[in-house]
Design a protein around this motif. Structure first.
Motif, PDB file in Angstrom:
ATOM      1  N   VAL A   1       0.853  -1.188   0.000  1.00  0.00           N
ATOM      2  CA  VAL A   1       0.000   0.000   0.000  1.00  0.00           C
ATOM      3  C   VAL A   1       0.888   1.238   0.000  1.00  0.00           C
ATOM      4  O   VAL A   1       1.807   1.348   0.817  1.00  0.00           O
ATOM      5  CB  VAL A   1      -0.934   0.035   1.230  1.00  0.00           C
ATOM      6  CG1 VAL A   1      -1.757   1.321   1.244  1.00  0.00           C
ATOM      7  CG2 VAL A   1      -1.840  -1.175   1.259  1.00  0.00           C
ATOM      8  N   VAL A   2       0.631   2.147  -0.929  1.00  0.00           N
ATOM      9  CA  VAL A   2       1.240   3.478  -0.882  1.00  0.00           C
ATOM     10  C   VAL A   2       0.185   4.405  -0.315  1.00  0.00           C
ATOM     11  O   VAL A   2      -0.861   4.624  -0.929  1.00  0.00           O
ATOM     12  CB  VAL A   2       1.680   3.955  -2.277  1.00  0.00           C
ATOM     13  CG1 VAL A   2       2.197   5.385  -2.196  1.00  0.00           C
ATOM     14  CG2 VAL A   2       2.759   3.050  -2.833  1.00  0.00           C
ATOM     15  N   LYS A   3       0.449   4.921   0.874  1.00  0.00           N
ATOM     16  CA  LYS A   3      -0.512   5.788   1.560  1.00  0.00           C
ATOM     17  C   LYS A   3       0.119   7.164   1.708  1.00  0.00           C
ATOM     18  O   LYS A   3       1.041   7.352   2.491  1.00  0.00           O
ATOM     19  CB  LYS A   3      -0.864   5.211   2.935  1.00  0.00           C
ATOM     20  CG  LYS A   3      -1.959   5.981   3.667  1.00  0.00           C
ATOM     21  CD  LYS A   3      -2.387   5.243   4.908  1.00  0.00           C
ATOM     22  CE  LYS A   3      -1.328   5.318   5.991  1.00  0.00           C
ATOM     23  NZ  LYS A   3      -1.195   6.714   6.502  1.00  0.00           N
ATOM     24  N   SER A   4      -0.351   8.121   0.907  1.00  0.00           N
ATOM     25  CA  SER A   4       0.215   9.466   0.973  1.00  0.00           C
ATOM     26  C   SER A   4      -0.307  10.183   2.215  1.00  0.00           C
ATOM     27  O   SER A   4      -1.215   9.702   2.904  1.00  0.00           O
ATOM     28  CB  SER A   4      -0.141  10.257  -0.289  1.00  0.00           C
ATOM     29  OG  SER A   4      -1.473  10.739  -0.225  1.00  0.00           O
ATOM     30  N   GLU A   5       0.236  11.352   2.459  1.00  0.00           N
ATOM     31  CA  GLU A   5      -0.129  12.104   3.672  1.00  0.00           C
ATOM     32  C   GLU A   5      -1.539  12.683   3.589  1.00  0.00           C
ATOM     33  O   GLU A   5      -2.041  13.226   4.575  1.00  0.00           O
ATOM     34  CB  GLU A   5       0.871  13.236   3.898  1.00  0.00           C
ATOM     35  CG  GLU A   5       0.969  14.208   2.737  1.00  0.00           C
ATOM     36  CD  GLU A   5       2.061  15.224   2.914  1.00  0.00           C
ATOM     37  OE1 GLU A   5       2.115  16.167   2.100  1.00  0.00           O
ATOM     38  OE2 GLU A   5       2.863  15.087   3.851  1.00  0.00           O
ATOM     39  N   THR A   6      -2.204  12.560   2.430  1.00  0.00           N
ATOM     40  CA  THR A   6      -3.571  13.071   2.286  1.00  0.00           C
ATOM     41  C   THR A   6      -4.604  11.953   2.200  1.00  0.00           C
ATOM     42  O   THR A   6      -5.776  12.215   1.951  1.00  0.00           O
ATOM     43  CB  THR A   6      -3.680  13.948   1.026  1.00  0.00           C
ATOM     44  OG1 THR A   6      -3.285  13.174  -0.127  1.00  0.00           O
ATOM     45  CG2 THR A   6      -2.780  15.164   1.133  1.00  0.00           C
ATOM     46  N   ALA A   7      -4.186  10.704   2.403  1.00  0.00           N
ATOM     47  CA  ALA A   7      -5.077   9.553   2.189  1.00  0.00           C
ATOM     48  C   ALA A   7      -5.766   9.115   3.480  1.00  0.00           C
ATOM     49  O   ALA A   7      -5.205   9.215   4.570  1.00  0.00           O
ATOM     50  CB  ALA A   7      -4.296   8.384   1.606  1.00  0.00           C
ATOM     51  N   THR A   8      -6.972   8.619   3.327  1.00  0.00           N
ATOM     52  CA  THR A   8      -7.750   8.039   4.421  1.00  0.00           C
ATOM     53  C   THR A   8      -7.912   6.539   4.160  1.00  0.00           C
ATOM     54  O   THR A   8      -8.284   6.141   3.053  1.00  0.00           O
ATOM     55  CB  THR A   8      -9.139   8.691   4.519  1.00  0.00           C
ATOM     56  OG1 THR A   8      -8.991  10.094   4.751  1.00  0.00           O
ATOM     57  CG2 THR A   8      -9.943   8.085   5.655  1.00  0.00           C
ATOM     58  N   VAL A   9      -7.626   5.721   5.173  1.00  0.00           N
ATOM     59  CA  VAL A   9      -7.735   4.267   5.053  1.00  0.00           C
ATOM     60  C   VAL A   9      -8.928   3.801   5.883  1.00  0.00           C
ATOM     61  O   VAL A   9      -9.085   4.211   7.035  1.00  0.00           O
ATOM     62  CB  VAL A   9      -6.452   3.559   5.524  1.00  0.00           C
ATOM     63  CG1 VAL A   9      -6.577   2.051   5.352  1.00  0.00           C
ATOM     64  CG2 VAL A   9      -5.254   4.071   4.748  1.00  0.00           C
ATOM     65  N   LYS A  10      -9.742   2.922   5.296  1.00  0.00           N
ATOM     66  CA  LYS A  10     -10.935   2.455   5.986  1.00  0.00           C
ATOM     67  C   LYS A  10     -11.038   0.940   5.898  1.00  0.00           C
ATOM     68  O   LYS A  10     -10.816   0.352   4.838  1.00  0.00           O
ATOM     69  CB  LYS A  10     -12.186   3.102   5.378  1.00  0.00           C
ATOM     70  CG  LYS A  10     -13.475   2.820   6.149  1.00  0.00           C
ATOM     71  CD  LYS A  10     -14.630   3.601   5.566  1.00  0.00           C
ATOM     72  CE  LYS A  10     -15.913   3.370   6.353  1.00  0.00           C
ATOM     73  NZ  LYS A  10     -17.058   4.128   5.791  1.00  0.00           N
ATOM     74  N   PHE A  11     -11.374   0.302   7.030  1.00  0.00           N
ATOM     75  CA  PHE A  11     -11.646  -1.132   7.093  1.00  0.00           C
ATOM     76  C   PHE A  11     -13.135  -1.292   7.429  1.00  0.00           C
ATOM     77  O   PHE A  11     -13.549  -1.049   8.570  1.00  0.00           O
ATOM     78  CB  PHE A  11     -10.777  -1.798   8.165  1.00  0.00           C
ATOM     79  CG  PHE A  11      -9.300  -1.715   7.878  1.00  0.00           C
ATOM     80  CD1 PHE A  11      -8.657  -2.709   7.152  1.00  0.00           C
ATOM     81  CD2 PHE A  11      -8.553  -0.645   8.330  1.00  0.00           C
ATOM     82  CE1 PHE A  11      -7.300  -2.640   6.889  1.00  0.00           C
ATOM     83  CE2 PHE A  11      -7.196  -0.562   8.072  1.00  0.00           C
ATOM     84  CZ  PHE A  11      -6.566  -1.558   7.347  1.00  0.00           C
ATOM     85  N   ASN A  12     -13.915  -1.678   6.432  1.00  0.00           N
ATOM     86  CA  ASN A  12     -15.376  -1.650   6.578  1.00  0.00           C
ATOM     87  C   ASN A  12     -15.882  -2.575   7.679  1.00  0.00           C
ATOM     88  O   ASN A  12     -16.656  -2.165   8.548  1.00  0.00           O
ATOM     89  CB  ASN A  12     -16.037  -2.032   5.244  1.00  0.00           C
ATOM     90  CG  ASN A  12     -15.835  -0.965   4.183  1.00  0.00           C
ATOM     91  OD1 ASN A  12     -15.215   0.062   4.448  1.00  0.00           O
ATOM     92  ND2 ASN A  12     -16.343  -1.196   2.998  1.00  0.00           N
ATOM     93  N   GLU A  13     -15.488  -3.848   7.652  1.00  0.00           N
ATOM     94  CA  GLU A  13     -16.009  -4.826   8.619  1.00  0.00           C
ATOM     95  C   GLU A  13     -15.553  -4.523  10.045  1.00  0.00           C
ATOM     96  O   GLU A  13     -16.233  -4.895  10.998  1.00  0.00           O
ATOM     97  CB  GLU A  13     -15.580  -6.241   8.220  1.00  0.00           C
ATOM     98  CG  GLU A  13     -16.289  -6.803   7.010  1.00  0.00           C
ATOM     99  CD  GLU A  13     -15.779  -6.221   5.694  1.00  0.00           C
ATOM    100  OE1 GLU A  13     -16.378  -6.483   4.646  1.00  0.00           O
ATOM    101  OE2 GLU A  13     -14.766  -5.494   5.726  1.00  0.00           O
ATOM    102  N   LEU A  14     -14.399  -3.871  10.192  1.00  0.00           N
ATOM    103  CA  LEU A  14     -13.924  -3.493  11.523  1.00  0.00           C
ATOM    104  C   LEU A  14     -14.498  -2.159  11.978  1.00  0.00           C
ATOM    105  O   LEU A  14     -14.343  -1.787  13.154  1.00  0.00           O
ATOM    106  CB  LEU A  14     -12.389  -3.406  11.528  1.00  0.00           C
ATOM    107  CG  LEU A  14     -11.627  -4.727  11.332  1.00  0.00           C
ATOM    108  CD1 LEU A  14     -10.140  -4.452  11.160  1.00  0.00           C
ATOM    109  CD2 LEU A  14     -11.858  -5.652  12.505  1.00  0.00           C
ATOM    110  N   ASP A  15     -15.142  -1.440  11.041  1.00  0.00           N
ATOM    111  CA  ASP A  15     -15.695  -0.110  11.332  1.00  0.00           C
ATOM    112  C   ASP A  15     -14.597   0.817  11.870  1.00  0.00           C
ATOM    113  O   ASP A  15     -14.788   1.523  12.867  1.00  0.00           O
ATOM    114  CB  ASP A  15     -16.857  -0.204  12.325  1.00  0.00           C
ATOM    115  CG  ASP A  15     -17.698   1.071  12.338  1.00  0.00           C
ATOM    116  OD1 ASP A  15     -17.640   1.815  11.348  1.00  0.00           O
ATOM    117  OD2 ASP A  15     -18.382   1.319  13.354  1.00  0.00           O
TER     118      ASP A  15
END
Length: 499
Positions: free
Chosen positions: A129-143
């Motif tokens: 995963v390339v996650k820039s400083e402006t990115a939001t990461v979401k795990f749906n099942e974990l909420d």
């Protein structure tokens, strides 16, 4: 010593003092070239390099923990199927502080992007995963949603492990002071661990990375099922452009004020026009007149002033209404901004939302079939099994072109946006697979092989030309289907009130 000698000595001291000040001024206001040269001289080559030969460089930098100097290592490298990034790592030999970060080497993309991955087994946690400083990461099942922070080059497991580490950092103190909060956090960490261990009943886990700058990415594995990985592009909102520093908040406020005033003036003009018509009209009831003030512009390209959604400067939008035989009327819109170069092409369909979706299957058996018109709306998914090509809804946006034109657009997008077959870091098997894919795609474009187009549109807003119309096309089947709850939810129809 007489007065004349003292006067000369004083003049000499003043002259030396002025010369010293001039030297200090010259040092303080050194040229940009001299300063850049001094930076270049401070960069050291380590001798290490990545698979493509990009060198790892070192530069001395300040440690923000102890105030002494540490070492920062820099590597400009390319990630297969993505783009070039800068990987940085810092280490301080005095206090032991370490840090790593990744930054995009490219400019902010024209559109924001959202990547979605279905983690279906344990090995999927190793996806990069390339996650820039402006990115939001979401795990749906974990909420669970991770807000934007520093850029990282990491994998799915690493993101979850970092989350567990952060949650458990003060657990011993919470257990003593706030036992209820301790229990709740412990439940969350246990749940995350159960997913990481792929315990029965946990997977799949849906991971999404949303980046308005378009500089984030989730690793794609060629040949995997289409439902596992998806990429969507979207136009940024004004607030997101402000957040990225592309425009100022004052520009947005000014634009909204001008838009509000423009709407008010248009409303006032309409009210005034209606009043004048009522005053001039006879007192008797009048039916519809054959004469009208509205000119018939169906066969003309209309141009009107608009505002660029990227830079908020004036631009022109061209609009053309096209009546597709045996289908419906659609509107083709094209916008080009001369200031920032932003381009947009859209196809809009009108009419009410149909009760059922539509699936169209066409067998392309003749090179002449490539000249058929095709309308693929934004909500339409397209699959060509012979080419192992699957376009999820939203890919390419709305397009009205020919079958040949659509395949050419797909080929261009794969080459320039998501994939690259020339990366030296790509293994031979993967490279051979993509060379074979593009060769087969080109054969389809040239009409050398037959294939099947399968289009499924829950809004029934897509179309393939029937060259046998009004008779049925023997190579094309059209069937309606009931939308699922998930499809209605994605289209926002479950919450729509029609009463």
């Amino acid at each position: 010593m007489n007065n004349s000698d003292s006067h000369i000595d004083k003049k000499q001291r003043l002259s030396m003092s002025e010369e010293t000040k001039n030297n200090q001024t010259q040092e303080a206001f050194a040229t940009v070239g001299d300063q850049a040269q001094s930076v270049d001289n401070s960069v050291r080559q380590t001798g290490a390099a990545d698979a493509e030969g990009h060198p790892v460089q070192e530069v001395e930098s300040l440690c923000m923990h102890c105030g002494k100097n540490g070492t920062t290592r820099l590597l400009l490298t390319r990630i297969p199927y993505f783009r070039e990034v800068i990987i940085m790592s810092f280490e301080c030999p005095h206090c032991g502080f370490k840090n790593s970060e990744v930054q995009p080497a490219a400019q902010v993309a024209e559109k924001g992007s959202r990547y979605v991955l279905k983690v279906e087994d344990k090995k999927d946690f190793n996806r990069q995963v390339v996650k820039s400083e402006t990115a939001t990461v979401k795990f749906n099942e974990l909420d669970i949603e991770i807000p934007p922070k520093r850029g990282q080059l990491i994998n799915i497991e690493g993101i979850l492990q970092e989350m567990i580490t952060d949650l458990e950092s003060d657990q011993e103190e919470r257990k003593r002071v706030q036992p209820e909060l301790y229990e709740r956090i412990q439940e969350v960490t246990n749940k995350i661990n159960s997913y990481l261990n792929a315990e029965p009943g946990t997977l799949p886990l849906t991971v999404s990375v949303d980046d308005p700058a378009g500089n984030s990415w989730i690793e794609y594995v060629p040949g995997e099922p289409a439902h596992k990985w998806a990429m969507y592009e979207y136009n940024r909102t004004a607030e997101q452009n402000v957040y990225l520093g592309l425009i100022s908040a004052d520009d947005v406020a000014k634009h909204k004020q001008e838009e509000s005033e423009s709407k008010k003036q248009a409303t006032d003009a309409n009210v005034s026009s209606n009043l004048n018509k009522k005053e001039d009209a006879p007192s008797t009831v009048v039916g519809l007149s054959d004469a009208t003030e509205i000119e018939n512009l169906d066969n003309e390209v209309q141009t009107f002033d608009a505002t660029c959604s990227a830079c908020y400067k004036p631009c022109s939008t061209h609009m053309k209404s096209v009546d597709i035989p045996h289908f419906k009327e659609v509107i083709i819109m094209s916008t080009v901004c001369d200031h920032c170069g932003y381009k947009s092409n859209e196809v809009k369909t009108g009419g009410e939302i149909p009760k059922k979706g539509k699936r169209i299957v066409l067998k392309v058996t003749d090179p002449e079939d490539l000249a058929r018109d095709i309308l693929k709306s934004e909500t339409c998914g397209l699959n060509i099994p012979e080419l192992n090509l699957d376009l999820t809804p939203g890919t390419l946006g709305g397009r009205f072109t020919t079958i040949e034109g659509l395949l050419n657009q797909v080929s261009t997008e794969l080459h320039t946006r998501v994939f690259t077959q020339t990366s030296d870091s790509m293994d031979e098997e993967t490279k051979a697979r993509w060379v074979s894919f593009f060769a087969k795609l080109q054969d389809a474009i040239d009409g050398k092989i037959g294939f099947t187009i399968d289009m499924e549109d829950p809004l029934a807003a897509s179309y393939i030309q029937n060259v046998y119309a009004p008779d049925n096309d023997p190579n094309m089947t059209i069937e309606e289907f009931d939308r699922t709850y998930e499809q209605n939810e994605g289209l926002g129809l479950n919450d729509m009130k029609t009463d």
